[in-house]
Design an enzyme around this catalytic site. Structure first.
Site, mmCIF file in Angstrom:
data_model
loop_
_atom_site.group_PDB
_atom_site.id
_atom_site.type_symbol
_atom_site.label_atom_id
_atom_site.label_comp_id
_atom_site.label_asym_id
_atom_site.label_seq_id
_atom_site.Cartn_x
_atom_site.Cartn_y
_atom_site.Cartn_z
ATOM 1 N N HIS A 169 51.575 50.046 41.378
ATOM 2 C CA HIS A 169 51.304 50.747 42.628
ATOM 3 C C HIS A 169 52.373 50.437 43.676
ATOM 4 O O HIS A 169 52.801 51.315 44.426
ATOM 5 C CB HIS A 169 49.923 50.351 43.164
ATOM 6 C CG HIS A 169 48.846 51.209 42.597
ATOM 7 N ND1 HIS A 169 47.550 50.777 42.423
ATOM 8 C CD2 HIS A 169 48.869 52.488 42.176
ATOM 9 C CE1 HIS A 169 46.835 51.761 41.918
ATOM 10 N NE2 HIS A 169 47.603 52.799 41.759
ATOM 11 N N GLU A 176 52.066 58.288 16.235
ATOM 12 C CA GLU A 176 52.562 57.048 16.855
ATOM 13 C C GLU A 176 52.289 55.822 16.004
ATOM 14 O O GLU A 176 52.368 54.699 16.478
ATOM 15 C CB GLU A 176 52.021 56.890 18.276
ATOM 16 C CG GLU A 176 50.536 57.010 18.442
ATOM 17 C CD GLU A 176 50.086 56.833 19.901
ATOM 18 O OE1 GLU A 176 50.898 56.506 20.767
ATOM 19 O OE2 GLU A 176 48.883 57.014 20.135
ATOM 20 N N ASP A 206 54.725 53.638 20.799
ATOM 21 C CA ASP A 206 53.929 52.956 19.774
ATOM 22 C C ASP A 206 54.540 53.101 18.385
ATOM 23 O O ASP A 206 54.480 52.174 17.582
ATOM 24 C CB ASP A 206 52.488 53.492 19.786
ATOM 25 C CG ASP A 206 51.668 52.816 20.873
ATOM 26 O OD1 ASP A 206 51.852 51.601 21.071
ATOM 27 O OD2 ASP A 206 50.859 53.504 21.529
ATOM 28 N N CYS A 244 56.735 62.571 23.374
ATOM 29 C CA CYS A 244 56.223 62.219 24.697
ATOM 30 C C CYS A 244 56.378 60.735 25.003
ATOM 31 O O CYS A 244 55.899 60.260 26.018
ATOM 32 C CB CYS A 244 54.767 62.656 24.850
ATOM 33 S SG CYS A 244 53.642 61.813 23.752
HETATM 34 C C1 PEP Z 1 53.607 56.304 23.099
HETATM 35 O O1 PEP Z 1 53.035 55.423 22.474
HETATM 36 O O2 PEP Z 1 54.796 56.629 22.917
HETATM 37 C C2 PEP Z 1 52.901 57.056 24.155
HETATM 38 C C3 PEP Z 1 53.454 58.107 24.723
HETATM 39 O O3 PEP Z 1 51.681 56.603 24.541
HETATM 40 P P1 PEP Z 1 51.453 55.287 25.452
HETATM 41 O O4 PEP Z 1 52.787 54.900 26.008
HETATM 42 O O5 PEP Z 1 50.472 55.685 26.483
HETATM 43 O O6 PEP Z 1 50.915 54.322 24.449
HETATM 44 MG MG MG Z 2 50.864 55.265 22.549
#
Ligand code: PEP
Ligand code: MG
Length: 592
Positions: free
Chosen positions: A196, A437, A461, A508
């Site tokens: 934050h 992932e 991940d 992502c």
């Molecule tokens: C990831 O694991 O790449 C992902 C986008 O999810 P998070 O970072 O929320 O685990």
């Molecule tokens: Mg993830």
């Protein structure tokens, strides 16, 4: 050899600050061991309640200050802290300690905050780890109030001279409490881009570097430093020539940023290949940045923030309203809502599993949602309802088995039927995608592509589980790299499986925000990237400099490489001549 005067962290709010350091030891005060007699217990509880009410009033003032100086959304950050002070479970636990163990109010409060901090630190939920600074902030305030110490003595003696504040942990309160004229930069040991305090510093336009592990010992109050919030560095004892060089670099960056912002056109390569750029949203306050930077929808809406710091799970109406609100911001684009990626942590109350030896490999994400189907149903129903307002899609995290996808589909279908029976307006169905992932999901990419509506690669991940490297362990940061050949080859396998099934495959994970990775992903055939909103202009600009044909041969070479350094050198070479690396923000992904 690295200059010992140069400290590196993460740049969380861009810009340059040159000035004297001021080390703030804003920490938990020493709390004396004290027990109280049985008869004094009610008075101690009363003291606790008064202190909490007082701190809440003060936080409310800070909230107003933030609203005036940073913005209405930023002001809501203080709601999180106020909410923690209203959490019935938390306060009940402190009062129980006073009542049952006859601890003084400050001892009991300190004990409970410490326990939460430890739990949150162990949690694999990024969101909880990031909220630790909020907890520290209220902990310090309440304890100081209980011990009769002044809360606002920081910087009192500085007579308004500009300083760069260094502290162990920057809390949201500290960030807004300082006078903008007086504090020209912030640096802290703890904290990440999503803290934050980082969000606030960014909105206030104050350069900020976090994650300066081991850096605080090298800083002395009044020593001159150059803080670079873009590259995430702090240089102690700079020479006049270094200051001049830093200032000229800052000017070149300003020009480069203006150039990036001016790219209004879509992300399309020189040879006409179009890439869709979406935003990753963790907190509602990021929506504005995503929209301002032209995100083509939300490729990953993390929903954990909805539950963090709360004693109850959010209801269907609240979630439906939140998802609908986001749809209205992106009326022509998809909004991919990821179902809860929770587990291993203590918040909120329904998620209090026994402590696990390996929470990263434990009861989390889709496993929790399928074992507690009501939690999943509530989200599914909210998503189906929000789908009336836009292209909401549902995405499942940490999937390893096809059965998890099948069971999720059943629950979504049941939820749709129930909504219809109840006469609640909602879409009859929703596209369901799977996050790739885990190596298990990557190996079954073909099967998942056949059974789902889209795939999205979570490279954070995927890297962690493929390399068996904890993504949050600073000691292993150099080993955590999506440019390891094994990850590169899995990325190829996944996109090809998607293509064969004629399915959209996006990335992502944070990797998509790294310029070198953009070349690799484009070359492998990815056409949708979901990235951290502030990076959208850079990646868009970069794609417009690239030739997809060349990127393809670069990627083919990377796939053949057998070491990380070979992959990195192939990509770095491809970047040379395209962009001045001095102008780039600090690396988003730690790699060789
Ligand atoms: C990831 O694991 O790449 C992902 C986008 O999810 P998070 O970072 O929320 O685990
Ligand atoms: Mg993830």
């Amino acid at each position: 050899m690295k200059d010992p005067r140069l400290l590196t962290g993460i740049g969380v709010s861009p810009g340059l600050a040159v000035g004297p350091a001021y080390v703030v030891t804003w920490g938990v005060p020493d709390v004396p061991q004290r027990v109280v007699s049985k008869g004094d217990v009610p008075r101690e509880i009363e003291r606790l309640r008064e202190a909490i009410a007082d701190v809440k009033r003060h936080l409310d003032e800070l909230r107003q200050h933030a609203a005036e100086h940073a913005g209405a959304t930023e002001a809501k950050i203080f709601d999180a802290q106020i909410l923690m002070l209203e959490d019935a479970d938390f306060l009940g636990a402190v009062e129980r300690l006073i009542r049952d163990n006859q601890l003084s109010a400050e001892r009991a409060f300190e004990f409970e905050v410490l326990e939460l901090r430890v739990l949150w630190a162990q949690s694999e939920s990024q969101m909880l780890r990031q909220r630790r600074a909020d907890l520290a902030g209220i902990g310090i305030r309440v304890l100081k109030r209980l011990l009769g110490q002044s809360i606002q003595d920081v910087l009192k003696d500085r007579s308004g001279k500009p300083v760069i504040v260094f502290t162990r942990e920057l809390t949201p309160g500290l960030t807004v409490e300082f006078d903008r004229e007086q504090v020209i930069g912030f640096a802290s040991v703890e904290g990440t881009r999503m803290s934050h305090a980082a969000i606030l510093a960014h909105s206030l336009g104050i350069p900020c570097v976090m994650g300066l592990v081991g850096g605080l010992d090298k800083i002395r109050t009044d020593g001159l430093v150059i803080l670079d919030g873009t590259s995430g560095t702090v240089l102690t004892d700079p020479t006049p020539a270094e200051i001049a060089e830093a200032e000229s670099k800052a000017e070149r960056r300003r020009q480069f940023d203006a150039e990036l912002e001016a790219v209004g056109a879509p992300a399309e390569t020189i040879d006409g290949v179009r890439v869709a750029l979406r935003g990753n949203i963790d907190l509602p306050e990021e929506l504005d940045t995503a929209a301002e930077h032209g995100a083509e929808g939300v490729g990953l809406l993390r929903t954990e923030f909805l539950v963090v710091g709360r004693s109850e799970l959010p209801g269907e109406d609240e979630q439906a309203e939140y998802f609908s609100r986001i749809c209205r911001r992106f009326p022509d684009h998809p909004v991919v809502v990821r179902t809860y990626d929770l587990g291993g942590d203590k918040f909120p109350a329904p998620f209090r599993p026994p402590r696990e030896a390996n929470p990263f490999l434990g009861w989390r994400a889709i496993r929790v949602c399928l074992d507690e189907p009501d939690i999943f149903r509530t989200q599914a129903r909210a998503i189906l309802r929000a789908r009336l307002h836009g292209d909401v899609q549902l995405m499942l995290p940490l999937v390893t088995q096809l059965e998890e996808l099948e069971r999720s589909r059943e629950l979504v279908a049941e939820s749709a039927a129930a909504l219809e029976r109840e006469g609640i307006p909602a879409a009859p169905d929703v596209p369901i995608g799977v996050m790739i992932e885990t190596p298990a999901a990557a190996m079954l990419a073909e099967e998942f592509a056949a059974a789902s509506d889209f795939l999205s690669v979570g490279t954070n991940d995927l890297t962690q589980y493929t390399l068996a490297v904890d993504r949050g362990n600073a000691r292993l940061a150099d080993r955590f790299t999506p440019f390891h050949p094994s990850v590169v080859r899995l990325l190829k396998r996944i996109v090809e499986a998607g293509k064969r099934a004629n399915l959209e495959v996006s990335v992502c994970g944070e990797m998509a925000s790294d310029p070198r990775a953009a070349i690799l992903l484009l070359g492998l055939g990815y056409r949708v990237l979901s990235i951290s909103p502030p990076r959208l202009p850079l990646v868009r600009w970069l794609i417009r400099q690239l030739d997809a044909g060349i990127a393809e041969s670069v990627a083919a070479e990377a796939v053949e490489a057998s070491t990380t350094s070979q992959v990195v050198s192939v990509l770095t070479e491809a970047m040379n001549g395209l962009v001045d690396v001095d102008l780039l923000p600090s690396k988003l992904v730690a790699q060789g």
